[in-house]
Design an enzyme around this catalytic site. Structure first.
Site, PDB file in Angstrom:
ATOM      1  N   ARG A  47       0.865  -1.140  -0.074  1.00 43.17           N
ATOM      2  CA  ARG A  47       0.034  -0.048   0.030  1.00 43.17           C
ATOM      3  C   ARG A  47       1.142   1.318  -0.196  1.00 43.17           C
ATOM      4  O   ARG A  47       2.042   1.254   0.127  1.00 43.17           O
ATOM      5  CB  ARG A  47      -0.833  -0.139   1.297  1.00 43.17           C
ATOM      6  N   GLY A  48       0.325   2.458  -0.208  1.00 50.49           N
ATOM      7  CA  GLY A  48       1.085   3.705  -0.515  1.00 50.49           C
ATOM      8  C   GLY A  48       1.119   3.849  -1.829  1.00 50.49           C
ATOM      9  O   GLY A  48       1.562   2.928  -2.762  1.00 50.49           O
ATOM     10  N   ALA A  49       0.738   5.066  -2.277  1.00 54.07           N
ATOM     11  CA  ALA A  49       0.870   5.440  -3.649  1.00 54.07           C
ATOM     12  C   ALA A  49       1.972   5.088  -4.535  1.00 54.07           C
ATOM     13  O   ALA A  49       1.920   4.323  -5.632  1.00 54.07           O
ATOM     14  CB  ALA A  49       0.313   6.829  -4.133  1.00 54.07           C
ATOM     15  N   ARG A  88      -6.788  -0.708  -7.493  1.00 52.89           N
ATOM     16  CA  ARG A  88      -7.424   0.410  -6.586  1.00 52.89           C
ATOM     17  C   ARG A  88      -7.442   1.445  -7.605  1.00 52.89           C
ATOM     18  O   ARG A  88      -6.567   2.129  -8.299  1.00 52.89           O
ATOM     19  CB  ARG A  88      -6.450   0.509  -5.613  1.00 52.89           C
ATOM     20  N   GLN A 194      -3.166   2.355  10.052  1.00 49.76           N
ATOM     21  CA  GLN A 194      -1.943   2.583   9.186  1.00 49.76           C
ATOM     22  C   GLN A 194      -0.826   3.406  10.022  1.00 49.76           C
ATOM     23  O   GLN A 194       0.515   3.336  10.125  1.00 49.76           O
ATOM     24  CB  GLN A 194      -1.781   3.264   7.921  1.00 49.76           C
ATOM     25  N   ASP A 235      -2.522  10.652  -2.497  1.00 48.91           N
ATOM     26  CA  ASP A 235      -2.462   9.489  -3.373  1.00 48.91           C
ATOM     27  C   ASP A 235      -2.979  10.278  -4.758  1.00 48.91           C
ATOM     28  O   ASP A 235      -2.665   9.360  -5.678  1.00 48.91           O
ATOM     29  CB  ASP A 235      -3.666   8.433  -2.974  1.00 48.91           C
ATOM     30  N   ASN A 245      -6.280  11.925  -0.051  1.00 50.26           N
ATOM     31  CA  ASN A 245      -5.266  11.215   0.652  1.00 50.26           C
ATOM     32  C   ASN A 245      -6.139  10.321   1.656  1.00 50.26           C
ATOM     33  O   ASN A 245      -7.337  10.304   1.591  1.00 50.26           O
ATOM     34  CB  ASN A 245      -4.509  12.069   1.565  1.00 50.26           C
ATOM     35  N   LYS A 246      -5.513   9.672   2.520  1.00 50.75           N
ATOM     36  CA  LYS A 246      -6.295   8.616   3.611  1.00 50.75           C
ATOM     37  C   LYS A 246      -7.394   9.537   4.370  1.00 50.75           C
ATOM     38  O   LYS A 246      -7.277  10.653   4.405  1.00 50.75           O
ATOM     39  CB  LYS A 246      -5.254   8.086   4.343  1.00 50.75           C
TER      40      LYS A 246
END
EC number: 5.3.1.23
Length: 345
Positions: A47-49, A88, A194, A235, A245-246
């Site tokens: 995970r993480g762009a 995603r 996270q 993201d 973003n998250k």
């Protein structure tokens, strides 16, 4: 100083640190097919762009490595490309990396063996560039961090969200390395935690002073501890500066604005999507209701209760003080200055 990578390429397989089990377990998965890579992205093994983009590039390499001269090359690569793009929808780095790979294989006229070699080189270039870019971002961003700074951070943007070093946590890491005596307050980041699971683990490994807080405590923390700045990742950044973003970043930005705490988005230029005019045009992924109804293996809400579980929110550009990239820090007006950033490339 500890160091770790979320992604490692070993010629015919992609090795991923399975982030679903941290910090309890440190497990590595060996992926050998594009289907396995797509599943790993979708299930947030990786995970993480930036990390998602690198993983997708290697997914295409795994696809082409399995092909023979009797296969319909373009058809099979397009199927793999479509599969990865569907994994995603929000993180633009995924599409950016796949676009780089597609420029090579689409219409390729050489031999299959040459294509295998060229695609593998492109993926390893994307991986290498990620680390170089992150370190440059850190050097650019550290000028905004005062000595003794108290910083608030949301989600995870370190080595686990990239190939190595990180974006927002990369700035924090570099500030610590050069002796700025910082302290980081980490939002736990519900529902997948996270911040508590991953960012705190990274801070512990790196020896960076930190405190975990619940997401709802950010206002109190800003007031009580005199927070100097907020650093978050991204993201996707739209052409006008609106930033996906998250989930919870928007809330943090509103609270930061009220308390006069500057909030900076930290991201590589590959996260900036000039084709997306504004935040309302960014597709927002929605995830399983069980992420909210359950914590670990324990159910904490009625199974019958409806759930709204977007993985991301969009922070309006007017709540963002600046965007820290490898090419420098971009300040408002973002629509004009983001365009200039690419024109100067």
């Amino acid at each position: 100083m500890s160091t770790f990578r979320s992604i490692e390429w070993k010629k015919d397989k992609l090795v991923l640190l399975d982030q679903r089990y941290l910090p309890e377990k440190t497990l590595y998965l060996e992926l050998k097919t594009v289907d396995e890579v797509a599943r790993a992205i979708k299930e947030m093994t990786v995970r993480g762009a930036p990390a998602i983009g690198v993983a997708a590039a290697y997914g295409m390499v795994l696809c082409v490595q399995k092909l023979s001269k009797n296969d319909d090359l373009i058809r099979e690569l397009q199927k793999a490309d479509d599969l990865l793009r569907a994994s995603r929808p929000t993180a633009v780095n995924l599409f950016w990396a796949l676009d780089r790979m597609k420029k090579i294989w689409q219409g390729f006229n050489g031999s299959l063996e040459d294509l295998k070699m060229i695609l593998e080189k492109e993926a390893t270039d994307i991986e290498r560039e990620d680390v170089e870019i992150n370190k440059q971002i850190a050097k650019n961003g550290v000028e905004l961090v005062p000595f003794g700074a108290k910083i608030i951070h949301h989600c995870n943007t370190g080595s686990l969200a990239t190939v190595d070093y990180g974006t927002a946590l990369g700035v924090i890491r570099y500030a610590h390395e050069i002796g700025k005596k910082i302290h980081v307050f980490l939002d736990e980041t519900r529902p997948r935690l996270q911040g508590a699971r991953l960012s705190a683990w990274e801070m512990k490994e790196l020896g960076i002073p930190h405190t975990i807080i619940v997401d709802g405590a950010s206002g109190l923390v800003m007031k009580k501890f005199k927070i100097d700045l907020a650093l978050v990742g991204a993201d996707r950044i739209a052409a006008n500066g609106d930033t996906a973003n998250k989930i919870g970043t928007y809330n943090l930005a509103i609270v930061a604005k009220y308390h006069n705490v500057p909030l900076y988005v930290v991201a590589p230029t590959s996260t900036i999507d000039l084709k997306t005019p504004a935040g309302q045009d960014i597709p927002i992924e929605e995830r399983s209701a069980d992420e909210i109804r359950c914590v670990g293996n324990s159910q904490v809400a009625p199974q019958e209760s409806p759930v709204f579980n977007p993985a991301f929110d969009v922070t309006p550009a007017e709540l963002i003080s600046g965007i820290i990239t490898e090419k420098g820090i971009v300040y408002p007006p973002f629509k004009e200055n983001l365009r200039k950033l690419f024109e100067s490339a």
